[in-house]
Design an enzyme around this catalytic site. Sequence first.
Site, mmCIF file in Angstrom:
data_model
loop_
_atom_site.group_PDB
_atom_site.id
_atom_site.type_symbol
_atom_site.label_atom_id
_atom_site.label_comp_id
_atom_site.label_asym_id
_atom_site.label_seq_id
_atom_site.Cartn_x
_atom_site.Cartn_y
_atom_site.Cartn_z
ATOM 1 N N GLU A 1 -62.065 -22.775 -25.725
ATOM 2 C CA GLU A 1 -63.054 -22.655 -24.650
ATOM 3 C C GLU A 1 -63.349 -21.185 -24.367
ATOM 4 O O GLU A 1 -62.428 -20.395 -24.147
ATOM 5 C CB GLU A 1 -62.549 -23.361 -23.385
ATOM 6 N N HIS B 1 -80.493 -31.125 -16.944
ATOM 7 C CA HIS B 1 -80.052 -32.293 -17.694
ATOM 8 C C HIS B 1 -80.527 -32.257 -19.146
ATOM 9 O O HIS B 1 -80.658 -33.302 -19.780
ATOM 10 C CB HIS B 1 -80.583 -33.580 -17.038
ATOM 11 N N THR C 1 -67.320 -30.944 -20.302
ATOM 12 C CA THR C 1 -67.264 -32.313 -19.791
ATOM 13 C C THR C 1 -66.742 -33.271 -20.862
ATOM 14 O O THR C 1 -65.722 -33.936 -20.684
ATOM 15 C CB THR C 1 -68.680 -32.725 -19.330
ATOM 16 N N ASN D 1 -71.893 -28.446 -11.752
ATOM 17 C CA ASN D 1 -72.995 -29.363 -11.428
ATOM 18 C C ASN D 1 -72.950 -29.768 -9.948
ATOM 19 O O ASN D 1 -72.051 -29.361 -9.212
ATOM 20 C CB ASN D 1 -73.032 -30.559 -12.383
HETATM 21 C C1 LIG Z 1 -76.324 -26.680 -12.389
HETATM 22 C C2 LIG Z 1 -76.124 -28.041 -12.951
HETATM 23 C C3 LIG Z 1 -76.211 -29.162 -12.116
HETATM 24 C C4 LIG Z 1 -76.034 -30.437 -12.632
HETATM 25 N N1 LIG Z 1 -75.984 -31.516 -11.780
HETATM 26 C C5 LIG Z 1 -75.606 -32.725 -12.273
HETATM 27 C C6 LIG Z 1 -75.320 -33.807 -11.405
HETATM 28 O O1 LIG Z 1 -75.374 -33.688 -10.168
HETATM 29 N N2 LIG Z 1 -74.953 -34.991 -11.967
HETATM 30 C C7 LIG Z 1 -74.872 -35.172 -13.319
HETATM 31 O O2 LIG Z 1 -74.577 -36.274 -13.773
HETATM 32 N N3 LIG Z 1 -75.136 -34.154 -14.163
HETATM 33 C C8 LIG Z 1 -75.448 -32.935 -13.665
HETATM 34 N N4 LIG Z 1 -75.643 -31.892 -14.520
HETATM 35 C C9 LIG Z 1 -75.581 -32.147 -15.969
HETATM 36 C C10 LIG Z 1 -74.176 -32.334 -16.497
HETATM 37 O O3 LIG Z 1 -73.253 -31.576 -15.755
HETATM 38 C C11 LIG Z 1 -74.173 -31.922 -17.970
HETATM 39 O O4 LIG Z 1 -75.130 -32.704 -18.658
HETATM 40 C C12 LIG Z 1 -72.819 -32.122 -18.616
HETATM 41 O O5 LIG Z 1 -71.827 -31.448 -17.895
HETATM 42 C C13 LIG Z 1 -72.852 -31.632 -20.057
HETATM 43 O O6 LIG Z 1 -71.606 -31.900 -20.655
HETATM 44 P P1 LIG Z 1 -71.313 -31.428 -22.142
HETATM 45 O O7 LIG Z 1 -69.956 -31.915 -22.481
HETATM 46 O O8 LIG Z 1 -72.445 -31.814 -23.009
HETATM 47 O O9 LIG Z 1 -71.345 -29.834 -22.112
HETATM 48 P P2 LIG Z 1 -70.589 -28.806 -21.149
HETATM 49 O O10 LIG Z 1 -69.907 -29.510 -20.043
HETATM 50 O O11 LIG Z 1 -71.583 -27.771 -20.796
HETATM 51 O O12 LIG Z 1 -69.456 -28.187 -22.086
HETATM 52 C C14 LIG Z 1 -69.681 -27.275 -23.112
HETATM 53 C C15 LIG Z 1 -68.486 -26.321 -23.143
HETATM 54 O O13 LIG Z 1 -68.471 -25.617 -24.385
HETATM 55 C C16 LIG Z 1 -68.133 -24.272 -24.141
HETATM 56 N N5 LIG Z 1 -68.649 -23.477 -25.268
HETATM 57 C C17 LIG Z 1 -69.940 -23.375 -25.655
HETATM 58 N N6 LIG Z 1 -70.020 -22.586 -26.747
HETATM 59 C C18 LIG Z 1 -68.762 -22.195 -27.057
HETATM 60 C C19 LIG Z 1 -68.209 -21.382 -28.084
HETATM 61 N N7 LIG Z 1 -68.962 -20.810 -29.032
HETATM 62 N N8 LIG Z 1 -66.861 -21.184 -28.099
HETATM 63 C C20 LIG Z 1 -66.060 -21.752 -27.163
HETATM 64 N N9 LIG Z 1 -66.555 -22.532 -26.158
HETATM 65 C C21 LIG Z 1 -67.878 -22.749 -26.121
HETATM 66 C C22 LIG Z 1 -68.786 -23.977 -22.805
HETATM 67 O O14 LIG Z 1 -68.248 -22.846 -22.195
HETATM 68 C C23 LIG Z 1 -68.539 -25.271 -22.049
HETATM 69 O O15 LIG Z 1 -67.310 -25.258 -21.356
HETATM 70 C C24 LIG Z 1 -75.815 -30.603 -14.024
HETATM 71 C C25 LIG Z 1 -75.711 -29.491 -14.862
HETATM 72 C C26 LIG Z 1 -75.843 -28.218 -14.337
HETATM 73 C C27 LIG Z 1 -75.710 -27.044 -15.261
#
Ligand SMILES: Cc1cc2nc3c(=O)[nH]c(=O)nc-3n(C[C@H](O)[C@H](O)[C@H](O)COP(=O)(O)OP(=O)(O)OC[C@H]3O[C@@H](n4cnc5c(N)ncnc54)[C@H](O)[C@@H]3O)c2cc1C
Length: 610
Positions: free
Chosen positions: A67, A546, A47, A136
């Site tokens: 990724e 979350h 995200t 999500n």
């Molecule tokens: C099932 C579910 C339902 C949800 N529903 C909602 C909702 O309705 N509304 C809302 O606002 N939020 C929702 N959330 C929460 C929200 O989607 C997350 O908080 C948000 O997407 C997190 O973003 P991020 O950038 O922190 O991490 P992420 O989007 O998880 O990105 C991390 C990325 O890093 C990659 N990665 C990790 N380790 C490595 C590595 N060692 N090497 C290469 N790549 C790696 C992963 O594959 C991933 O693509 C939900 C989450 C989930 C899981």
Amino acid sequence: MMLSIGAAAVLALALPVRSGPTESTVLSSFPAPASASYDYVVVGGGTAGLTIAARLAASGSSVAVVEAGGFYETDSSTISTVPGYAFSNPVLAPVEFFPPFPLLDWELVSQAQTGAANRKVHYAAGKTLGGGSAINTMAYHRATKRTHLRWADVAGHLSYTWDNMLPFFLKSAKLTPPDWLKRATPNATFTYDPTVFCTGLPICGPLQVSYAKWVDPTNTWFSVALEAIGMAQNLLGFNSGSLSGGAYTTETISPDAIRSSSESSYLAWALQNTQLKVYNRTLASKILFTSGKATGVSVSTGGAGYALTVAKEVILSAGTFHSPQLLMVSGIGPQAKLQSLDIPVISNLPGVGQNLQDPIFFSVQSGVKTPSLASELADPARQSTIQQQYDSSDAGPLSSAGGYIAFEKLPAASRQAFSPRTASLLAGLPADVPEIEYLAGSFAGTGNGVTTVGDLSAAVLNPFSRGSVTISSASITDAPVIDMGWLTDPADAEVAVAAFKRLRQAWAAPAISSVKVGPEIRPGLAVQSDADILVWIRENAIQIWHASATNAMGTNATAGAVVDWRAKVFGVSGLRVVDASILPFALPGHPQATIYALAEKIAQSILTGS
Ligand SMILES: Cc1cc2nc3c(=O)[nH]c(=O)nc-3n(C[C@H](O)[C@H](O)[C@H](O)COP(=O)(O)OP(=O)(O)OC[C@H]3O[C@@H](n4cnc5c(N)ncnc54)[C@H](O)[C@@H]3O)c2cc1C
Ligand SMILES: *[C@@H]1O[C@H](CO)[C@@H](O)[C@H](O)[C@H]1NC(C)=O
Ligand SMILES: *[C@@H]1O[C@H](CO)[C@@H](O)[C@H](O)[C@H]1NC(C)=O
Ligand SMILES: *[C@@H]1O[C@H](CO)[C@@H](O)[C@H](O)[C@H]1NC(C)=O
């Protein structure tokens, strides 16, 4: 009165979102798996990661994204693209033994939760371009004004206030106004505030936000029930800095009824308009340092290891669980832990992996005689009509991911049993921060007049329990060790019991008695005393996905802060963390809107040196 946005429909970053990046754009963007150098390397194409990568690449910098996953459109097809399937995605199973889905999910399983009947749960985390935004359930809304003031206070910088963050919310998302004709449900109209969305060229961001084009009939009754117990409709909606009362929420769904993720929006745009390089199915194993400055990242593709070096910065966006893991295996974290695994310490930061805050939720179910998203999808006789509605007009049940939610601070009558400590902890939260979120949901009916199993949930939004993420080895291929700490603080248990009783009050509202069928299904009327309710919650509460704050933003590294207000990691240079892990505390409600805005903010900070 219905407000409308008018001319905002045509946009600079308008994208062909139906299919996501094409095979040819992807292939031309995948560089040979060999050492290379870029201005910036972003670790994690989720995200935040794809948002920041797209903005950096748009400035003309050379940028690579690393990724671990691939492209969900081809890896999992309609499960992740069609909104109506969001709640039946098999990755959601929150149990120790779950159907594996390695093309979408990291398959993380938690430590036994001592406050929750010693359960270990599968905690889905997107392993695909888009990350969490690809799996999500698409609810999009923002936090409250005073949440941002609290954030500014903790971060020690006024740039986090509501007014100062609003431009980044505007920049990241484009709102499509409600399609009243397709919604075709006069008893589910609402008003909203168009001024908090982008209204003109050229700043409307690529993320697509809209209102469902189909209204779940059961949800209309939940809105009535929640209103009956005190949650009137919020006339502005949940994007103006106020979270109280109920509303049909905005969702990350494109105008043609496809999931809008960071991949289908920011990445698709960047692949067409910039030189961004995407190393998909490539695992980052370590951040490399020379004299305390991040110089690159060790990665591997198909088992072959190589290094990507940076001229400027490494940006870590691997999410709440994997960002602290990557910091620790790279030498940044609690010194004693690193030394016990023979990891040379580059920056002793006791807060890495600590402070995990994970809101839980649970539901009370009863039979109802209205149809619902779940009953429609489960009815074989409706399948071809539903598919046709979706294919020919981007409407009908498949076009919607639910979407009625409500927020409140518990009313006085619900607070009487609180201990003085719990009352005082809650009193310490900002005045406009809700304590509970209610979510309308459904399961397919069970016959005998029960068309739908109505599922009304409550989420405890501000956990006082703290969990952690740590490592069991110096290798990134060993899963991070995750403890959400559920219900280990007695205040959370007291609030959960009070919220559970509110669910029963909503179900008992005379306003919905005409659609209710039969006695309560789950947990059932045998669960009555506060003690029984708490036992049931410990046995049945689950995550709402979350989890956050495992590399908390703050000012004092000794006291546990991991990054400063610019998202720079304390004790090193050339490294920022930008994702849900740097939130200083759990945001009220759903975090994705704020994570997109945060990534926009830090991108601007990097590019302008401010
Ligand atoms: C099932 C579910 C339902 C949800 N529903 C909602 C909702 O309705 N509304 C809302 O606002 N939020 C929702 N959330 C929460 C929200 O989607 C997350 O908080 C948000 O997407 C997190 O973003 P991020 O950038 O922190 O991490 P992420 O989007 O998880 O990105 C991390 C990325 O890093 C990659 N990665 C990790 N380790 C490595 C590595 N060692 N090497 C290469 N790549 C790696 C992963 O594959 C991933 O693509 C939900 C989450 C989930 C899981
Ligand atoms: C609203 O209208 C829908 C569609 O006509 C109907 O199924 C539903 O029961 C109504 N809800 C309420 C609360 O009247
Ligand atoms: C990246 O994605 C493309 C397109 O799906 C695929 O052909 C390529 O093999 C992927 N790269 C790796 C390393 O798997
Ligand atoms: C930082 O936190 C530590 C530990 O809580 C404390 O001892 C120290 O005084 C704090 N430093 C500042 C500048 O506040």
